[in-house]
Design an enzyme around this catalytic site. Structure first.
Site, PDB file in Angstrom:
ATOM      1  N   SER A 148     -24.439  13.472 130.264  1.00 28.60           N
ATOM      2  CA  SER A 148     -24.904  12.085 130.263  1.00 28.60           C
ATOM      3  C   SER A 148     -26.369  11.944 129.888  1.00 28.60           C
ATOM      4  CB  SER A 148     -24.670  11.450 131.646  1.00 28.60           C
ATOM      5  OG  SER A 148     -23.309  11.522 132.014  1.00 28.60           O
ATOM      6  N   TYR A 200     -17.593  36.167 136.411  1.00 33.18           N
ATOM      7  CA  TYR A 200     -16.741  35.242 135.655  1.00 33.18           C
ATOM      8  C   TYR A 200     -16.075  36.003 134.508  1.00 33.18           C
ATOM      9  CZ  TYR A 200     -15.712  30.281 134.648  1.00 33.18           C
ATOM     10  OH  TYR A 200     -15.118  29.048 134.503  1.00 33.18           O
ATOM     11  N   ASP A 207     -25.241  25.252 133.322  1.00 37.03           N
ATOM     12  CA  ASP A 207     -25.735  24.526 134.491  1.00 37.03           C
ATOM     13  C   ASP A 207     -25.138  25.103 135.766  1.00 37.03           C
ATOM     14  OD1 ASP A 207     -23.218  23.614 133.612  1.00 37.03           O
ATOM     15  OD2 ASP A 207     -23.522  21.607 134.433  1.00 37.03           O
TER      16      ASP A 207
END
EC number: 2.7.1.33
Length: 242
Positions: free
Chosen positions: A10, A86, A95
């Protein structure tokens, strides 16, 4: 001084850090960083880092190229001060990685769940040894409100502002309570589940909607709006010493 840039879905956030301390934060478009010349003239910047969850625009790339100092574009290949477990690190949002780095730096030696309530809600777990185990992604608050309106024929678009009862007694309050209470119970569920195996679990809450929930959850919550920025600064400092 360090320049930290976090480009989200955003908005873009730009922060100035001096010796590990946050000095100032700026918000702007995630397509152009027009405040960069002003920041370079105002602060004695020496290095920088940028993380983005979207593809960087050509405008931003040109603006970064004109900076008078080196800037790291954070990727899965960038060295970080945690162990990343991961399985597809190349697909991990930077982030999310920065947030767990910050949590591990702020609360070393603790098991930590990081909840980032932004465009999406992410749940990421890093253990006391600094091993990042991964996490989950679910729709954010605005996405949930919008989906109920778009994917149904008669449900209206409802604002998050207003009464949030436990049980809605109108369609408006039923939607608002369904979204907000649903997120609250979702967060509580993750916390309760992890506490079974990690009884001393700490929880960080960040993101644009974090302060909607920091007082609703019963666990000890560290609400930190700038957690991702702090994590990026930690990664930058870590790389500066390599």
């Amino acid at each position: 001084m360090n320049l930290i840039i976090d480009i989200g879905n955003s908005v873009a956030k730009l922060a100035i850090f001096d010796k590990g301390e946050l000095v100032e934060v700026f918000r702007g478009s995630n397509h152009s960083l027009d405040c960069l010349p002003m920041l370079c003239s105002r602060y004695p910047l020496k290095r920088g880092i940028i993380a983005s969850v979207i593809t960087l625009s050509n405008t931003i790339r040109h603006q970064l190229e004109r900076l008078p100092f080196n800037i790291i574009e954070l990727s899965h290949e960038t060295p970080v001060p945690v162990t990343n477990l991961y399985k597809t690190p190349q697909t991990l949002g930077m982030d999310r990685l920065a947030a767990v780095v910050a949590a591990n730096w702020l609360k070393p030696g603790h098991d930590v769940l990081v909840i980032d309530a932004g465009t999406c809600v992410t749940y990421d777990f890093i253990d006391a040894d600094g091993a990042y185990h991964g996490g989950n992604i679910s729709p954010g608050m605005r996405m949930r409100f919008k989906a109920l309106n778009i994917f149904t024929d008669k449900l209206p678009k409802v604002s998050a502002k207003g009464e949030v009862p436990m049980y809605g007694q109108s369609t408006e309050t039923a939607i608002r309570a369904g979204v907000i209470r649903g997120m609250e119970f979702e967060m509580s569920g993750y916390i309760t589940h992890l506490q079974k195996n990690y009884p001393e679990l700490l929880v960080f809450l960040t993101g644009g909607d974090e302060f909607s929930f920091d007082t609703k959850l019963k666990s000890i919550i560290f609400a930190d709006r700038f957690l991702v920025l702090k994590g990026l600064n930690r990664i930058l400092s870590y790389n500066d010493k390599l």
